[in-house]
Design an enzyme around this catalytic site. Structure first.
Site, PDB file in Angstrom:
ATOM      1  N   CYS A 181      -5.485   3.085  -8.281  1.00  0.00           N
ATOM      2  CA  CYS A 181      -4.507   3.926  -8.590  1.00  0.00           C
ATOM      3  C   CYS A 181      -3.094   3.159  -9.034  1.00  0.00           C
ATOM      4  O   CYS A 181      -2.438   3.989  -9.740  1.00  0.00           O
ATOM      5  CB  CYS A 181      -3.890   4.984  -7.434  1.00  0.00           C
ATOM      6  SG  CYS A 181      -3.614   4.072  -5.868  1.00  0.00           S
ATOM      7  N   GLU A 241      -2.333  11.090  -1.089  1.00  0.00           N
ATOM      8  CA  GLU A 241      -1.974   9.674  -2.432  1.00  0.00           C
ATOM      9  C   GLU A 241      -2.924  10.120  -3.372  1.00  0.00           C
ATOM     10  O   GLU A 241      -4.074   9.803  -3.406  1.00  0.00           O
ATOM     11  CB  GLU A 241      -2.167   8.459  -1.428  1.00  0.00           C
ATOM     12  CG  GLU A 241      -1.065   8.199  -0.403  1.00  0.00           C
ATOM     13  CD  GLU A 241      -1.264   6.822  -0.099  1.00  0.00           C
ATOM     14  OE1 GLU A 241      -1.368   5.963  -0.504  1.00  0.00           O
ATOM     15  OE2 GLU A 241      -1.084   6.980   1.494  1.00  0.00           O
TER      16      GLU A 241
END
Length: 946
Positions: free
Chosen positions: A740, A706
């Site tokens: 993020c 990720e």
């Protein structure tokens, strides 16, 4: 034109509104569409856009269900599609509704309205509209507006005038997590208004708002009412909401307090205006619903409170209701308690249920109308709330000529028609709401406990293994760089070898256990973490620089990962058998083997817990190499796993250098998979590393990566700017932009850009920056000095192509790794500021000619993680769903804080690989699927045929 003029004249009469309200009560879908459209009208400045929205909201409603005026408009749009003809009619209709419930837009208009009412023997409580403040600049403007209004009203010599005030309008940073700070600031800002009202002979009532602010409002009221300057003032009052389950308790405390004061105060008893919001929000967050769930319960509570208010000689009851039975109860109670007519009053909403007002005034009873005053734009929010409140099944708007008197006056039947509680298959662990004093005290106590345990040394947790050379990895508080949070033994290559071999040895037995056995241990870990959730959050405050709410949310998400992956893993114990005659098929799942877990520092508990829990519940064993910035939180996690009985070697804690031990373990042939969350650069490097086979490697390694995002929020020209600014602030500057999922680009459709940027700049300049250990702080430091310097270097280059429009000054007392929140305007689509991930409290604002172009700009990125849209156009929201290419798309809400199960998290393109974390498919990445087929026929004989 004659037809249009006649229609507009008809709109200005209020009779059609009286016909509209019963239709809204009877039709939930129509009510929703109507209120949403009305809410959007103030932002629809051009005729074409206004008419398009009218058609979008009402065009799909069954014509037979539409009120005559709306049906007429839809037919005209369909036939002629002439915005210049229809738009004035629509605006006139909305203004007609607004003016029905709003006393005036100027002081001259409000003076005229108040004068007319006083001539009829009716008193007034004025409510200055526009209580939604997103910046301190706006808060001080509202304070001055209250003062100006009082000054102008004082010149008129009105008799017995009242001013209603919403405290949230005076402080943009109001939050229950910092109740003490909010009470202090609001008390200071309210005092000049109290002084002016006292001097002018105007009474003042503090309105009650959403549940989150209730304790703050009561505390401010009690604090100021006990001050020497105001203790003898009988014109000070507060609102009590009967739809709250805590109303009885609140009233008990209020009655005990007023005995201490010894001087009467006014209490306005209302049912409450936020029932839908309070119910939905509580259910979403897993909190106890604070409001009664049936109208009968609210009515019964209202009557209980009425009795106690009338029984107290130190309370001046203001009976605010449109409920006939409640009016009758108050009249009876006044007789029973021998109240004089001037010792209580009735209150009703301006523009609502005019037929009831005569019932009060004709009997010589005192009536006061709650009259909003202000511009149409902020007034629409009030209008929608009033219409929502009075067309829901929590309210009564009786038509006296047709009302069933016995039914209306019957006692509330508590327990009947109870709404069923919302139930979900998986319930997320609730965040602290911080509305209860105990929540705040417990969190503060956890922080004090952690502070007493700083600067300790933590071992590797490899039982029986001693490091050859003791080196240490020190962890520092980013808010106070000279404060050592703790030190952990830094692992070397020999330690990595030991940890990896232990993982290999442990995996054999661990992988043979049933999924349910492993799931039981995950749930035991979740229970243990719940017991220590404030302690873990406090460690995050100190080591990661997270504020109270951010740290609490990270721990709650870790608990969710443990419970959710335990629940989803149990299904794999049921082996699928798609059999045919003469054939037995078995489809089962096996673990991958040994994995290396490489989590980031920005979610120091939730992300490592999620990756570790998913891996081990599937029968794998892991080596956890925590981020070098947050090794202490990870150590406490692994210690917790030991305490709940996790077999030795299943989870191996190994802090150290990524370059030294991390990459060596990734390359090792005994490693079967790598789970990584972090930057795009590191993630792509890992993918390159594992593509090559070592000499003894017999399995293709899997990388679950990720990575980052360059996330955009699109703002349509019809967006609710109050909600937009709050959403962008939380999405971009929550945890200093170090997520993020954080918003780093805002794309404005032309027409709203300048207004949005101006309000955003004011809001950003109101953010409280400081040590996140303080509950009132919104923004803390970035994680390290190195991160700060990297950001500064990149921004120096960016400023050559864009202009920084925010001017936030950092407090001189700060000594940590702080950066101010920054907003860049006039950003080019292909500039580094619009394309590169900064991981910082920085927002780039771009312009788009229209909504379709805004989506194209948003999609022009290497990443595809999260995105958001603020729009009140149903068509544009549908377009966003079709074309906005991101893994997590959020409409009309912030783009951070994905909930496990409800919003599985993960993106496209260079934002990551594999299935979404917290979703139903995530565990499949940690498993191998195997199918066994057995021929069950022997010499033509099959057991199935017997």
């Amino acid at each position: 034109m004659w037809q249009q003029r006649q229609l507009k004249e008809g709109i200005n009469r209020s009779a059609w509104i009286d016909r509209l309200l019963p239709q809204l009560i009877a039709d939930n879908h129509l009510r929703t569409q109507a209120l949403r459209f009305i809410d959007a009208v103030p932002m629809l400045n051009d005729d074409k856009t206004l008419v398009r929205h009218f058609k979008e909201y009402f065009g799909e409603v069954d014509p037979g269900r539409l009120p005559a005026l709306i049906s007429w408009g839809i037919r005209r749009i369909s036939l002629y599609s002439i915005p210049g003809f229809m738009a004035p009619v629509i605006r006139a209709a909305v203004k007609g509704v607004a003016h029905r419930f709003i006393g005036g837009e100027t002081v001259a208009e409000i003076v005229d309205s108040v004068s007319r009412l006083q001539q009829s023997g009716i008193h007034t409580s004025l409510d200055l509209l526009g209580e939604e403040t997103v910046s301190e600049k706006e808060a001080f403007a509202y304070q001055q507006a209250y003062l100006d209004l009082i000054q102008q009203l004082a010149r008129q010599g009105f008799d017995d005038l009242n001013l209603s005030l919403k405290l949230s309008s005076l402080y943009s940073q109001i939050t229950p997590v910092d109740t003490d700070g909010a009470v202090a600031i609001l008390s200071e800002r309210l005092m000049p208004i109290c002084d002016a009202a006292m001097d002018a002979g105007i009474s003042l009532c503090l309105d009650m708002e959403q549940y989150d602010y209730k304790a703050i409002i009561f505390r401010v009221f009690k604090h100021l009412a006990m001050q020497p300057s105001y203790r003898q003032w009988q014109g000070f009052g507060v609102v009590l909401q009967a739809y709250l389950k805590e109303s009885d308790e609140d009233l008990t405390e209020l009655l005990e307090w007023v005995e201490q004061r010894g001087v009467p105060v006014s209490v306005r008893l209302v049912r409450g205006a936020y029932w839908d919001m309070e119910t939905v929000m509580a259910r979403q967050q897993g909190w106890s619903v604070p409001v009664w769930q049936t109208k009968a319960e609210t009515d019964a509570c209202y009557e209980r409170c009425l009795k106690r208010l009338f029984a107290s000689p130190l309370i001046y009851p203001a009976v605010a209701t449109h409920n006939i039975r409640s009016l009758a109860c108050a009249v009876v109670l006044a007789d029973q308690t021998q109240r004089s007519p001037d010792s209580y009053e009735f209150q009703m909403l301006y523009g609502m249920s005019d037929e009831l007002k005569g019932l009060v005034t004709e009997r010589g009873l005192k009536l006061r109308l709650y009259m909003p005053y202000g511009e149409l734009l902020p007034g629409i929010a009030y209008l929608v709330r009033r219409l929502l409140e009075n067309t829901s099944d929590q309210s009564i708007l009786p038509v006296l000529e047709s009302a069933d008197v016995e039914r209306v006056l019957a006692p509330p039947q508590v327990g009947e028609n109870r709404r069923s509680e919302f139930e979900a298959e998986f319930i997320n662990h609730p965040l602290h709401r911080f509305t209860q004093q105990s929540e705040r005290e417990n969190f503060a106590a956890a922080l004090r406990s952690v502070e007493q345990n700083l600067d300790k040394t933590y071992p590797l947790l490899l039982t029986g293994h001693l490091t050859i050379e003791e080196a240490f990895l020190e962890s520092f508080n980013p808010a106070k760089p000279d404060e050592i949070v703790g030190r952990v033994v830094r692992a070397g290559e020999d330690d990595a070898e030991v940890a990896l071999q232990r993982a290999v040895d442990a995996q054999r037995d661990w992988g043979r256990k049933r999924f349910s056995e492993r799931a039981d241990l995950l749930q035991a870990a979740a229970s243990k973490l719940i017991e220590h959730q404030d302690e873990f959050a406090a460690w995050e405050v100190k080591e990661a620089g997270k504020g109270w709410q951010e740290a609490n949310a990270d721990v709650a998400e870790a608990i969710d990962f443990l419970n959710y992956y335990a629940k989803t893993a149990r299904r794999f114990d049921t082996v699928e058998q798609p059999d045919m005659p003469g054939e037995i098929n078995t489809h089962e799942y096996l673990p991958l083997g040994v994995g290396v877990i490489l989590p980031p520092w920005n979610f120091p508990l939730a992300i490592p817990v999620g990756m570790v829990a998913a891996a081990i519940v599937c029968g794998n064993s892991v080596v956890l190499k925590p981020a070098s910035e947050t090794p202490i939180v990870a150590w406490h996690l692994c210690k917790l796993l030991q305490e709940i009985g996790m077999p030795e070697g299943v989870v191996n804690y190994l802090p150290g250098s990524g370059a030294v031990i991390g990459e060596a373990m990734v390359r090792d042939p005994r490693t079967n998979f790598v789970a990584f969350t972090g930057s795009k650069e590191v993630g792509l490097h890992l993918l390159n590393v594992v593509t090559g086979l070592s000499e003894s490697q017999r399995q293709i390694k899997k990388v679950i990566a990720e990575m980052g995002g360059k996330n955009a929020i699109i703002i349509d020209q019809d967006a609710d700017l109050d909600e937009v600014v709050k959403g962008v602030i939380e999405s971009a500057f929550g945890y200093q932009g170090q997520k993020c999922s954080a918003c780093s680009r805002v794309i404005c459709v032309e027409g709203i850009h300048d207004l949005f940027v101006a309000r955003l700049v004011d809001a950003v300049e109101s953010i409280r920056i400081g040590d996140p250990a303080l509950p009132g702080v919104t923004m803390g430091p970035v994680i390290s000095d190195a991160a700060k310097q990297r950001i500064v270097d990149k921004l120096d280059a960016c400023e050559l192509t864009a202009s920084c429009v925010s001017k936030v000054e950092l407090p001189a007392s700060l000594r940590g790794h702080y950066l101010p929140p920054m907003i860049f305007s006039d950003v080019l689509e292909d500039s580094p500021l619009a394309q590169q991930e900064l991981f910082a409290p920085v927002v780039a604002v771009l312009k788009a000619k229209n909504f379709a172009e805004a989506i194209d700009i948003a999609n022009d990125s290497d990443y595809g993680l999260t995105g958001g849209v603020y729009s009140r156009s149903p068509d544009n929201l549908r377009l966003a769903k079709q074309k906005f290419s991101v893994g997590n798309l959020y409409l009309n809400r912030k783009i951070t804080r994905a909930n496990v199960n409800r919003q599985p998290f993960g993106g496209f393109r260079l934002s990551g690989t594999g299935f979404k974390a917290g979703g139903p498919d995530y565990l499949l990445q940690f498993l191998r699927a195997r199918n066994i087929t057995e021929n069950s026929m022997r010499k033509g004989f099959s057991p199935e045929s017997v």
